[in-house]
Design an enzyme around this catalytic site. Structure first.
Site, PDB file in Angstrom:
ATOM      1  N   GLU A  44       1.127  -0.930   0.288  1.00 57.80           N
ATOM      2  CA  GLU A  44      -0.071  -0.341  -0.105  1.00 57.80           C
ATOM      3  C   GLU A  44       0.903   1.086  -0.180  1.00 57.80           C
ATOM      4  O   GLU A  44       1.876   1.661   0.411  1.00 57.80           O
ATOM      5  CB  GLU A  44      -0.770  -0.518   1.260  1.00 57.80           C
ATOM      6  CG  GLU A  44      -2.042   1.513   2.013  1.00 57.80           C
ATOM      7  CD  GLU A  44      -2.183   0.879   2.940  1.00 57.80           C
ATOM      8  OE1 GLU A  44      -3.279   1.272   3.135  1.00 57.80           O
ATOM      9  OE2 GLU A  44      -2.060   0.256   3.555  1.00 57.80           O
ATOM     10  N   LYS A 111      -9.537   1.970  -2.527  1.00 58.46           N
ATOM     11  CA  LYS A 111      -9.535   1.316  -1.002  1.00 58.46           C
ATOM     12  C   LYS A 111     -11.125   1.504  -0.479  1.00 58.46           C
ATOM     13  O   LYS A 111     -11.144   3.408  -0.681  1.00 58.46           O
ATOM     14  CB  LYS A 111      -8.359   1.677   0.161  1.00 58.46           C
ATOM     15  CG  LYS A 111      -8.350   0.853   1.714  1.00 58.46           C
ATOM     16  CD  LYS A 111      -7.591   1.441   2.563  1.00 58.46           C
ATOM     17  CE  LYS A 111      -7.088   0.884   3.408  1.00 58.46           C
ATOM     18  NZ  LYS A 111      -6.517   1.445   4.020  1.00 58.46           N
ATOM     19  N   CYS A 163      -5.504  -3.540   2.351  1.00 53.55           N
ATOM     20  CA  CYS A 163      -5.136  -3.422   3.903  1.00 53.55           C
ATOM     21  C   CYS A 163      -6.499  -3.985   4.916  1.00 53.55           C
ATOM     22  O   CYS A 163      -7.017  -4.561   5.171  1.00 53.55           O
ATOM     23  CB  CYS A 163      -4.644  -2.284   4.443  1.00 53.55           C
ATOM     24  SG  CYS A 163      -3.280  -2.067   6.399  1.00 53.55           S
ATOM     25  N   SER A 191       1.261  -2.239   7.052  1.00 50.23           N
ATOM     26  CA  SER A 191       0.143  -2.092   8.742  1.00 50.23           C
ATOM     27  C   SER A 191       1.147  -1.868  10.013  1.00 50.23           C
ATOM     28  O   SER A 191       2.417  -3.126   9.790  1.00 50.23           O
ATOM     29  CB  SER A 191      -0.432  -4.079   8.572  1.00 50.23           C
ATOM     30  OG  SER A 191      -0.414  -4.283  10.017  1.00 50.23           O
ATOM     31  N   LYS A 197       1.651  -9.186  16.094  1.00 48.30           N
ATOM     32  CA  LYS A 197       0.676  -8.934  15.431  1.00 48.30           C
ATOM     33  C   LYS A 197       1.493  -9.796  14.129  1.00 48.30           C
ATOM     34  O   LYS A 197       0.024 -10.411  12.874  1.00 48.30           O
ATOM     35  CB  LYS A 197       0.855  -7.227  14.285  1.00 48.30           C
ATOM     36  CG  LYS A 197      -0.152  -6.806  14.384  1.00 48.30           C
ATOM     37  CD  LYS A 197       0.124  -5.517  13.428  1.00 48.30           C
ATOM     38  CE  LYS A 197      -0.916  -4.944  12.954  1.00 48.30           C
ATOM     39  NZ  LYS A 197      -0.934  -3.570  12.692  1.00 48.30           N
ATOM     40  N   ASN A 423      15.298  16.875  40.848  1.00 47.99           N
ATOM     41  CA  ASN A 423      14.881  17.537  39.092  1.00 47.99           C
ATOM     42  C   ASN A 423      16.100  17.409  39.134  1.00 47.99           C
ATOM     43  O   ASN A 423      16.443  17.509  38.035  1.00 47.99           O
ATOM     44  CB  ASN A 423      13.991  18.427  39.319  1.00 47.99           C
ATOM     45  CG  ASN A 423      12.631  17.414  39.042  1.00 47.99           C
ATOM     46  OD1 ASN A 423      12.757  15.931  38.944  1.00 47.99           O
ATOM     47  ND2 ASN A 423      11.020  17.975  39.313  1.00 47.99           N
ATOM     48  N   THR A 447      15.314   8.354  27.755  1.00 49.50           N
ATOM     49  CA  THR A 447      15.226   6.560  28.066  1.00 49.50           C
ATOM     50  C   THR A 447      14.708   6.505  28.905  1.00 49.50           C
ATOM     51  O   THR A 447      14.063   4.875  29.805  1.00 49.50           O
ATOM     52  CB  THR A 447      16.512   6.631  29.522  1.00 49.50           C
ATOM     53  OG1 THR A 447      16.351   7.752  30.620  1.00 49.50           O
ATOM     54  CG2 THR A 447      17.669   6.702  28.279  1.00 49.50           C
ATOM     55  N   GLU A 452       6.449   4.599  32.526  1.00 48.67           N
ATOM     56  CA  GLU A 452       7.101   5.850  32.997  1.00 48.67           C
ATOM     57  C   GLU A 452       6.108   7.338  32.776  1.00 48.67           C
ATOM     58  O   GLU A 452       5.696   8.137  33.483  1.00 48.67           O
ATOM     59  CB  GLU A 452       8.778   5.979  33.489  1.00 48.67           C
ATOM     60  CG  GLU A 452       9.634   5.471  34.226  1.00 48.67           C
ATOM     61  CD  GLU A 452      11.116   5.737  33.660  1.00 48.67           C
ATOM     62  OE1 GLU A 452      11.743   4.949  34.362  1.00 48.67           O
ATOM     63  OE2 GLU A 452      11.408   6.154  32.645  1.00 48.67           O
ATOM     64  N   LYS A 575       3.790  16.335  29.714  1.00 49.28           N
ATOM     65  CA  LYS A 575       4.643  15.858  29.757  1.00 49.28           C
ATOM     66  C   LYS A 575       4.473  14.916  28.299  1.00 49.28           C
ATOM     67  O   LYS A 575       5.288  14.629  27.759  1.00 49.28           O
ATOM     68  CB  LYS A 575       5.476  15.162  31.320  1.00 49.28           C
ATOM     69  CG  LYS A 575       5.494  16.069  32.410  1.00 49.28           C
ATOM     70  CD  LYS A 575       6.376  14.663  33.625  1.00 49.28           C
ATOM     71  CE  LYS A 575       6.560  15.957  34.585  1.00 49.28           C
ATOM     72  NZ  LYS A 575       6.918  14.878  35.510  1.00 49.28           N
TER      73      LYS A 575
END
Length: 617
Positions: A44, A111, A163, A191, A197, A423, A447, A452, A575
Site C-alpha cells: 500500500e 480502497k 489493508c 500495517s 501482530k 529534579n 530513556t 514512567e 509531559k
C-alpha cells in the site's frame, strides 16, 4: 507445472525521497524478473510511503505520485506490476493500487475502508471508495478504468483488498470478490508493527484463503518509514487454509522479493515455518527502527546518558544489537554505506569497532549515585564496545542550588524541597550529554519507558531529553524481563550487573534507599492498571472490581494504587505531549501524537475516584 509465478515485494520507503523510493521499486522489479515472476504486488502507498501525513492534503503531492507511476511504465514489460499510490479525482483523494501491464496502466482500484483506530488517521486525508462503483481517470491524456474492478492474467482472475479492507468482517470486499469467482486476492498493506501482530496476520491470511475460496497473498511495507511507525515487511501466501509462504521479517535491506508458484488446482502439502517470540520481535523491530532513524536523519550515531540502570542499559544493548544484526545481514561495507558512515581502517575492521564509532555513552554521577551503578554502566559499555565517559555533576548541582538559595533567602532541604532537589540532578545532566550529541552529529537517546510516561515519573528536560525515545512505548516490567532474556539468549554478559540491581533513580541521598517501586507502586501493578485504564478505557471502579479478583492485593491497597495511577496520569499529560518521538511497538501506547489523546487540563477523574472510594462500603 505452475500456472503463474506471483510475487510480493516489500520496500523500505521514505516520504519525499522520490529518487530513493523509485530506485527501491525498480530494483525490486528487476529482482522479480530475474526470479521469473510474472505478477508482482507491492505494498500500500509504496510510491510515496504510508507516513506522508499532511503531504497527502496538497494537490501537487498526489500529482507527483502519478508522475512517478508514469516512470514505472517502461518496467512493466514481461511482468505485471501492482503498486500503491494516492490518486486524486476532482477534489477527493483515494488510496489506490494501480495495475501496470504491457507498459500501460490497465486500471486503478481504490480502497473501500479506511483505518481510523489506534495510530491511523486515514480519514484525515483519504475518502473511501464505494463498492461496485466505476469511473475513469485521465492519466496523461489516456482514460484509465478506475474503481472497484478485478483483473486477469493467463486465465487467472485476481482482485484486491487494501489493508483495512480485509479487517471488516462480513463487510470486507473479499466476499464480493468471492462472488465474482476470483482465483487470487492480493492484500497490499501498510500495517504497523506491534508485538504479536504477525501471528494475527497469519490467521487472517490462512482463514481468508478458506472463507474467500481463493489464494490469498499479503505484502506489507518495510522499515521505520517516517519516524514512529515500523513496518515489518511481511510477505505471506496461503491456499486452502495452509500458509505456503512467509519471509524473514524486519530486514535491513532496502527491499525483499518473494515468489510463489500459483496453481489454483494444486493441493498444498508443506506449510511455511512460523515462529513467534515477543522478545525477538521487540529486538528486531527496535534494531531496524534505530538503524532507519539514524540513516534517514543523516546522523552518524547515538549518544546515551548511561546510568547503569535498566532503561539506559536496554537501549545501549539494542544499539549494539542493531550493529550486530545489520552487519550480519548486509555485510560490514554495505552496512556502513547504507548508514552513511565512513569506512573503517583495516585495524578497526570489527563489529565492536563499529559499535564504538556509533555509540557514545557517559555516566554522569551525582553525590547520590552509587559505585554499583557506575560499575554496572562501565562494564556494560566495555562489553558492548561503546565509547564510555565518566564525570561528576556535583559542581553543577551545587552551583544551581546555591543560586536559588541566595535568591529565596533560605537553604533547600530534603524534607521541604524533595522534588526540586531530585529534579535539578536530572536536569543538569542534559547540557553536557547534548554537547556530545552535537559534537558527534549524533542522535541523543532518551530513556523513558511507557510506565514512567503513564505516571510522569521522569524529569522534563532531564532524563526526557533526546531526539528519539526508543522504549517509550513498552512498559518497565517488559524491559526488566527483556534484559534477563538478552543476557541469556543474546549473550550480552555485560548485563549481569544491570540485572542484579533494583531499579532506582538515585536522586535522593543513599541512606534513604530510594527505589522506583517505592516511589510509585510495583511495576506489574502499573501494567495491569494501564492495560484496563488506557488500552481498554475503563473507569477506576471497573478496574478495581476486575483486579480485585486477579491480583493478590488487599482491597484498601489496590484502591490506593488505582487512585494514585489516575491522579498521576491526569496531571502529567503535559509531559507526554513533550516526550521525544517514540516507536510504536505494542498493541497500544501513550503517545498523544499517535495512539492516546488526553486533555492536558482536566478534572482529574475526581468523581470517578469518589465512586471508587464508595465501593465495598
Amino acid at each position: 507445472m505452475s500456472i503463474l509465478k506471483i510475487g510480493g515485494a516489500t520496500v523500505n520507503q521514505t516520504p519525499l525521497d522520490w529518487e530513493g523510493n523509485l530506485k527501491n521499486i525498480t530494483d525490486a522489479i528487476q529482482e522479480a524478473k530475474s526470479q521469473g515472476i510474472e505478477l508482482l504486488c507491492f505494498p500500500e502507498l509504496a510510491i510515496t510511503g504510508y507516513g506522508s501525513e499532511d503531504l497527502f492534503l496538497s494537490r501537487w503531492y498526489p500529482d507527483k505520485s502519478l508522475a512517478q507511476l508514469q516512470k514505472l511504465l517502461p518496467y512493466a514489460k514481461d511482468i505485471t506490476i501492482c503498486i500503491g499510490l494516492p490518486v486524486r479525482i476532482g477534489e477527493t483523494l483515494y488510496n489506490c493500487t494501480a495495475v501496470l501491464e504491457n507498459q500501460k496502466v490497465r486500471g486503478i482500484m481504490a480502497k473501500q475502508f479506511l483505518a481510523i483506530d489506534g495510530v491511523h488517521y486515514e480519514f484525515r486525508w483519504f475518502s473511501p471508495w464505494q463498492a461496485g462503483k466505476m469511473t475513469t481517470l485521465d492519466f496523461f491524456g489516456e482514460n484509465i478504468p478506475f474503481g472497484d474492478m478485478v483483473f486477469d492474467k493467463k486465465g487467472i482472475t485476481y482482485g484486491f483488498e487494501i489493508c483495512e479492507d480485509a479487517w471488516r468482517g462480513d463487510l470486507r470486499p473479499g466476499y464480493r470478490l468471492k462472488d465474482r469467482h476470483v482465483d487470487l486476492i492480493f492484500n497490499p498493506s501498510a500495517s504497523h508493527f506491534a508485538m504479536g501482530k504477525s501471528a494475527h496476520r497469519e490467521d487472517l491470511v490462512t482463514e481468508s484463503s478458506i472463507a474467500l475460496d481463493a489464494t490469498y497473498f499479503y505484502v506489507n511495507l518495510l522499515g521505520n518509514e517516517a519516524g514512529r511507525m515500523i513496518f515489518d515487511g511481511e510477505i505471506l501466501a496461503a491456499q486452502h487454509g495452509k500458509l505456503l509462504l512467509k519471509n524473514p521479517l524486519l530486514s535491513f535491506k532496502p527491499y525483499q522479493v518473494r515468489a510463489f508458484d500459483f496453481d489454483k488446482d494444486a493441493i498444498p502439502h508443506e506449510e511455511a515455518v512460523s515462529e513467534h517470540d515477543k522478545n525477538e520481535e521487540f529486538t528486531a523491530a527496535v534494531c531496524l527502527a534505530l538503524f532507519d532513524y539514524m540513516r534517514k536523519s543523516r546522523s552518524t550515531g547515538f549518544v546515551l546518558s548511561l546510568s547503569g540502570g535498566a532503561d539506559s542499559s536496554s537501549i545501549a544493548t539494542l544499539v549494539a544489537e542493531m550493529v550486530h544484526r545489520g552487519i550480519h545481514e548486509l555485510g560490514l561495507d554495505a552496512f556502513l554505506e547504507r548508514a552513511h558512515i565512513s569506512q573503517l581502517s583495516s585495524t578497526e575492521n570489527s563489529t565492536k569497532a563499529v559499535v564504538q564509532k556509533i555509540l557514545t555513552t557517559a555516566y554522569q554521577g551525582s553525590d547520590n549515585s552509587s559505585a554499583d551503578t557506575l560499575e554496572s554502566a562501565r562494564c556494560l559499555a566495555e562489553s558492548l564496545g561503546a565509547t564510555f565517559y565518566d564525570w561528576k555533576i556535583s559542581t553543577e548541582v551545587s552551583s544551581y542550588t546555591k543560586k536559588i538559595e541566595t535568591a529565596i533567602g533560605r537553604q533547600l532541604t530534603w524534607d521541604q524541597d524533595d522534588i526540586t532537589l531530585q529534579n535539578i540532578q536530572a536536569r543538569v545532566r542534559a547540557p553536557a550529554i547534548w554537547m556530545l550529541a552535537n559534537l558527534n552529529n549524533a542522535l541523543l537517546l532518551a530513556t523513558s519507558n511507557r510506565s514512567e510516561g503513564d505516571v510522569g515519573y521522569a524529569t522534563m528536560d532531564g532524563d526526557t531529553s533526546g531526539s528519539i525515545s526508543p522504549i517509550a512505548a513498552v512498559d518497565k516490567d517488559f524491559i526488566l524481563q527483556w534484559l534477563q532474556w538478552a543476557e541469556k539468549h543474546l549473550g550480552y554478559s555485560g548485563l549481569h550487573k544491570v540485572n542484579a540491581l533494583q531499579p532506582t533513580a538515585e536522586l535522593r541521598p543513599q541512606e534513604q534507599h530510594q527505589t522506583d517501586e517505592q516511589d510509585l507502586m510495583p511495576y506489574p501493578v502499573i501494567v495491569e492498571i494501564e492495560r484496563l485504564a488506557i488500552r481498554d478505557r475503563r473507569k477506576p471502579a471497573d478496574i478495581y472490581l476486575i483486579l480485585k479478583q486477579e491480583l493478590d492485593i488487599s482491597p484498601v491497597q489496590l484502591k490506593k494504587y488505582i487512585q494514585k495511577f489516575f491522579r498521576l496520569w491526569s496531571r502529567n499529560q503535559w509531559k507526554r505531549e513533550r516526550l521525544a518521538p517514540s516507536f510504536h511497538l505494542d498493541d497500544f501506547n501513550v503517545d498523544p501524537k499517535t495512539w492516546c489523546r488526553f486533555p492536558i487540563l482536566s478534572g482529574g477523574f475526581t468523581e470517578e475516584l469518589r465512586e471508587l472510594d464508595r465501593l465495598d462500603e
